[in-house]
Motif scaffolding. Structure first.
Motif, PDB file in Angstrom:
ATOM      1  N   LEU A   1       0.822  -1.209   0.000  1.00  0.00           N
ATOM      2  CA  LEU A   1       0.000   0.000   0.000  1.00  0.00           C
ATOM      3  C   LEU A   1       0.855   1.258   0.000  1.00  0.00           C
ATOM      4  CD1 LEU A   1      -3.046  -0.386   2.401  1.00  0.00           C
ATOM      5  CD2 LEU A   1      -3.027   0.008  -0.064  1.00  0.00           C
ATOM      6  N   TRP A   2       1.883   1.275   0.852  1.00  0.00           N
ATOM      7  CA  TRP A   2       2.698   2.487   0.958  1.00  0.00           C
ATOM      8  C   TRP A   2       3.488   2.752  -0.308  1.00  0.00           C
ATOM      9  CZ3 TRP A   2       2.563   6.456   4.209  1.00  0.00           C
ATOM     10  CH2 TRP A   2       1.776   6.295   5.340  1.00  0.00           C
ATOM     11  N   ALA A   3       4.051   1.704  -0.899  1.00  0.00           N
ATOM     12  CA  ALA A   3       4.801   1.892  -2.141  1.00  0.00           C
ATOM     13  C   ALA A   3       3.872   2.403  -3.236  1.00  0.00           C
ATOM     14  CB  ALA A   3       5.462   0.580  -2.564  1.00  0.00           C
ATOM     15  N   MET A   4       2.655   1.848  -3.258  1.00  0.00           N
ATOM     16  CA  MET A   4       1.718   2.251  -4.308  1.00  0.00           C
ATOM     17  C   MET A   4       1.188   3.657  -4.078  1.00  0.00           C
ATOM     18  SD  MET A   4      -0.323  -0.723  -6.029  1.00  0.00           S
ATOM     19  CE  MET A   4       0.544  -1.524  -7.347  1.00  0.00           C
ATOM     20  N   LEU A   5       0.913   4.001  -2.831  1.00  0.00           N
ATOM     21  CA  LEU A   5       0.468   5.371  -2.543  1.00  0.00           C
ATOM     22  C   LEU A   5       1.527   6.367  -2.976  1.00  0.00           C
ATOM     23  CD1 LEU A   5      -1.106   4.998   1.010  1.00  0.00           C
ATOM     24  CD2 LEU A   5      -2.302   5.649  -1.088  1.00  0.00           C
TER      25      LEU A   5
ATOM     26  N   THR B   1      11.546   2.129  -0.405  1.00  0.00           N
ATOM     27  CA  THR B   1      12.028   2.454   0.933  1.00  0.00           C
ATOM     28  C   THR B   1      10.867   2.648   1.899  1.00  0.00           C
ATOM     29  OG1 THR B   1      13.922   3.544  -0.081  1.00  0.00           O
ATOM     30  CG2 THR B   1      13.507   4.019   2.245  1.00  0.00           C
ATOM     31  N   ARG B   2       9.834   3.328   1.411  1.00  0.00           N
ATOM     32  CA  ARG B   2       8.658   3.504   2.278  1.00  0.00           C
ATOM     33  C   ARG B   2       8.017   2.171   2.599  1.00  0.00           C
ATOM     34  NH1 ARG B   2       5.637   9.115   1.808  1.00  0.00           N
ATOM     35  NH2 ARG B   2       5.572   8.635   4.012  1.00  0.00           N
ATOM     36  N   GLY B   3       7.996   1.292   1.596  1.00  0.00           N
ATOM     37  CA  GLY B   3       7.460  -0.047   1.817  1.00  0.00           C
ATOM     38  C   GLY B   3       8.262  -0.767   2.897  1.00  0.00           C
TER      39      GLY B   3
ATOM     40  N   ASN C   1      -8.594   6.281  -9.026  1.00  0.00           N
ATOM     41  CA  ASN C   1      -9.651   5.374  -8.572  1.00  0.00           C
ATOM     42  C   ASN C   1      -9.581   4.039  -9.306  1.00  0.00           C
ATOM     43  OD1 ASN C   1     -10.566   7.268  -6.821  1.00  0.00           O
ATOM     44  ND2 ASN C   1     -12.275   7.945  -8.084  1.00  0.00           N
ATOM     45  N   PHE C   2      -9.141   4.079 -10.575  1.00  0.00           N
ATOM     46  CA  PHE C   2      -9.004   2.833 -11.338  1.00  0.00           C
ATOM     47  C   PHE C   2      -7.883   1.973 -10.777  1.00  0.00           C
ATOM     48  CE2 PHE C   2     -10.866   5.700 -14.591  1.00  0.00           C
ATOM     49  CZ  PHE C   2     -12.063   5.012 -14.747  1.00  0.00           C
ATOM     50  N   LEU C   3      -6.773   2.624 -10.414  1.00  0.00           N
ATOM     51  CA  LEU C   3      -5.666   1.876  -9.818  1.00  0.00           C
ATOM     52  C   LEU C   3      -6.144   1.211  -8.530  1.00  0.00           C
ATOM     53  CD1 LEU C   3      -2.555   1.303 -10.021  1.00  0.00           C
ATOM     54  CD2 LEU C   3      -2.250   3.207  -8.428  1.00  0.00           C
ATOM     55  N   TRP C   4      -6.937   1.965  -7.785  1.00  0.00           N
ATOM     56  CA  TRP C   4      -7.468   1.434  -6.530  1.00  0.00           C
ATOM     57  C   TRP C   4      -8.403   0.252  -6.793  1.00  0.00           C
ATOM     58  CZ3 TRP C   4      -6.076   2.215  -1.641  1.00  0.00           C
ATOM     59  CH2 TRP C   4      -6.902   1.708  -0.649  1.00  0.00           C
ATOM     60  N   ALA C   5      -9.323   0.438  -7.720  1.00  0.00           N
ATOM     61  CA  ALA C   5     -10.377  -0.551  -7.944  1.00  0.00           C
ATOM     62  C   ALA C   5      -9.855  -1.819  -8.618  1.00  0.00           C
ATOM     63  CB  ALA C   5     -11.501   0.058  -8.786  1.00  0.00           C
ATOM     64  N   PHE C   6      -8.951  -1.651  -9.592  1.00  0.00           N
ATOM     65  CA  PHE C   6      -8.579  -2.811 -10.414  1.00  0.00           C
ATOM     66  C   PHE C   6      -7.233  -3.424 -10.047  1.00  0.00           C
ATOM     67  CE2 PHE C   6     -11.540  -0.450 -13.197  1.00  0.00           C
ATOM     68  CZ  PHE C   6     -12.501  -1.446 -13.283  1.00  0.00           C
ATOM     69  N   VAL C   7      -6.439  -2.730  -9.261  1.00  0.00           N
ATOM     70  CA  VAL C   7      -5.119  -3.286  -8.928  1.00  0.00           C
ATOM     71  C   VAL C   7      -4.967  -3.469  -7.409  1.00  0.00           C
ATOM     72  CG1 VAL C   7      -2.628  -2.988  -9.095  1.00  0.00           C
ATOM     73  CG2 VAL C   7      -4.096  -2.249 -10.985  1.00  0.00           C
ATOM     74  N   ILE C   8      -5.134  -2.383  -6.688  1.00  0.00           N
ATOM     75  CA  ILE C   8      -4.843  -2.460  -5.260  1.00  0.00           C
ATOM     76  C   ILE C   8      -5.873  -3.309  -4.518  1.00  0.00           C
ATOM     77  CG2 ILE C   8      -4.608  -1.111  -3.140  1.00  0.00           C
ATOM     78  CD1 ILE C   8      -3.367   1.105  -4.803  1.00  0.00           C
TER      79      ILE C   8
END
Lengths: 308, 257
Positions: free
Chosen positions: B71-75, B114-116, B174-181
């Motif tokens: 989550l952190w790396a993706m955010l 690094t955040r991850g 929102n697409f990244l959230w819905a379809f990947v994360i």
């Protein structure tokens, strides 16, 4: 004098748009060189090629004796770039902005600190050194961006519309600093559409329009060559006046007339204005002979219409 | 032009910003894991029965060590990178210096990783705090989760950065959230064994990159590494290389005009 920037047949094309259409120009070491033109003239595209962030489509472009297609990193190390849009680090303080930027150039931290003290002093930002950038006024941010561009002691300072959006006080302060830098021998390249700014700062300039260079020379040179020392301006009240004004001046072969909605302008490069002024005496105060400016040259060359 | 050591400068820039805002930046990664382990492990866990002896709180730990770093790396390489690129103009400022686009993007992905890893560290600390009472960690091998989290941090950072390279607006995330994360979050095997899913969903879970991360973490936490973990690792390395290259290539397309 040595040429520090040299462009030959320089072309920039993107997405089918020809932004720069085969221009030639040279910038001499130590001078302040201006790129003037209306929006869409190709100024920023030219700047972006010189600063190696946009690839050259065709032609040759050398900066500091290096080729922009092969020596990008080395060229960029010798440039100070002041972009059109503010892009400081908003979360960091003034001093941190300079420190972080210096690190991109591999400048040792101690050297960067000494330099930033000096630069902040020059730009009257010393008291703001620990202030977060978000809290600075527009004028201060602008000064900081110019200051940031000096952290690597560049050979060429490139400014893309450095004073757009500033109030007169802030603008004059930036101008004073830029003149001071020029006195120190730094080469300056700037784009602007403020003619006063160009006249104030530039040793030489080119006027660009739709990707071409229309004229080149010193501000004074351009004024004399293209519009003469003085311009006759006739303010028009009614359609009848309009016809009268044109009639009074049309027969003089040595005058070049420009007919705009609410005014008629008469230009001449070697005119004895006395007889002309007698002809238009009936207009009274609406007829005015004034000093010509770079703005007259600009409008003469690039037209009065909007291209957008 | 390729990536150079100068990408480190971008990493340092991001570090400096986080250090300046340290209080706001520190609270979620430190408090989050403690709350999640308490709520899901102790609260929900008592209602969950697994095959064998394992308590749910033990089962959950390797999953959390994968989920939250993801989550952190993706955010950071998603929403954060978009803000730095399009709203703050940081990328424009940096490419005017000797750094090129590849340096910037690589530095950003390293920072996301690094955040991850930083988040993984805090989950590990929290898990160790719970270990005397609940036996969450079974093996010293768990320490290897930290270097491993840099790798999968890079994977998820590069995935998000690849999306950023084509994202038209902030709302499009929102697409990244819905379809990947979200699918990775719920179907990556973090909360339950994927073999409890219907067969079609179990097959699908194999295509979720997080599943492979959870598998390896489980081996490290329980101290039971198997040959099959090499297969998981190979998938992660291959995906990381692929998304890293994609992000660099696609970002150059977006930024260099």
């Amino acid at each position: 004098m040595t040429e520090i920037v040299r462009a030959r047949g320089l072309v920039k094309r993107f997405d089918g748009l020809l932004a720069v259409d085969g221009i030639d120009f040279s910038i001499r070491e130590g001078e302040c060189f201006g790129l003037l033109g209306p929006n869409g003239a190709g100024k920023t595209s030219t700047i972006r090629m010189i600063t190696c962030v946009s690839p050259v489509t065709a032609g040759q472009l050398r900066v500091n004796g290096m080729d922009v297609t092969t020596d990008r990193r080395r060229i960029k190390a010798t440039l100070g770039v002041v972009p059109q849009d503010e892009n400081l680090d908003p979360d960091l303080s003034v001093a941190q902005n300079l420190a972080v930027y210096a690190r991109y150039f591999d400048i040792p931290a101690a050297v960067a600190r000494a330099r930033s003290d000096e630069i902040l002093e020059l730009f009257q930002l010393t008291e703001k050194r620990d202030e977060t950038v978000d809290n600075l006024s527009g004028g201060m941010k602008r000064r900081l961006i110019v200051a940031r561009a000096l952290i690597n002691e560049p050979k060429i300072l490139v400014l893309d519309e450095p004073t757009t959006g500033l109030d007169p006080q802030a603008r004059h302060l930036v101008w004073r600093k830029l003149r001071k830098l020029r006195e120190q021998g730094i080469t300056t390249l700037l784009t602007t559409h403020y003619m006063e700014e160009a006249a104030h700062l530039c040793d030489r300039l080119v006027v660009m329009h739709l990707g071409h260079i229309l004229a080149e020379g010193s501000p004074q040179d351009l004024i004399e060559r293209h519009v003469g020392g003085q311009v006759l301006e006739l303010r028009i009240e009614s359609d009848g006046d309009h016809a009268d004004a044109l009639a009074a001046l049309r027969d003089r072969a040595d005058l070049r007339l420009e007919d705009v909605d609410e005014a008629v302008y008469a230009y001449s490069t070697d005119q004895n204005w006395d007889p002309v002024m007698r002809d238009v005496a009936s207009f009274g105060k609406a007829a005015r002979l004034r000093e010509s400016t770079l703005e007259d040259v600009f409008l003469q060359l690039t037209g009065r219409g909007l291209d957008e | 032009m390729g990536v150079s050591y100068r990408s480190l400068r971008v990493w340092q820039r991001n570090r400096d910003v986080v250090l300046k805002l340290w209080f706001a930046e520190l609270a979620p990664p430190v408090l989050g894991p403690i709350m999640v382990i308490t709520a899901l492990g102790l609260g929900l866990g008592v209602f969950v029965e697994l095959d064998g002896e394992q308590d749910y709180i033990e089962f959950l730990t390797p999953g959390l060590l994968a989920l939250f770093p993801m989550l952190w790396a993706m955010l950071d390489c998603g929403w954060g990178a978009y803000g730095r690129m399009n709203m703050q103009g940081i990328y424009d400022a940096v490419v005017a210096t000797p750094l090129n686009v590849e340096d910037v993007i690589a530095g950003e992905i390293f920072w996301g990783a690094t955040r991850g890893a930083f988040q993984a560290l805090h989950i590990l600390i929290a898990a160790l705090l719970f270990t005397p009472a609940y036996g969450l960690i079974d093996s010293p091998l768990v320490i290897l989760v930290l270097p491993f989290s840099l790798l999968y941090g890079m994977l998820f950072g590069a995935m998000a950065m690849s999306y950023t390279s084509v994202a038209p607006s902030m709302s499009s995330y929102n697409f990244l959230w819905a379809f990947v994360i979200n699918p990775m979050f719920w179907f990556g095997g973090a909360f339950y064994p994927t073999d409890r899913l219907p067969p079609w969903a179990e097959t699908l879970a194999q295509f979720v990159p997080l599943t492979h991360v959870v598998e390896i973490n489980r081996g490290l936490v329980e101290g039971e590494l198997q040959w099959s973990h090499l297969g998981n690792l190979a998938v992660i390395v291959a995906l990381t290389a692929a998304f890293f290259s994609l992000a660099l290539w696609s970002m150059r397309r977006r930024l260099v005009k």
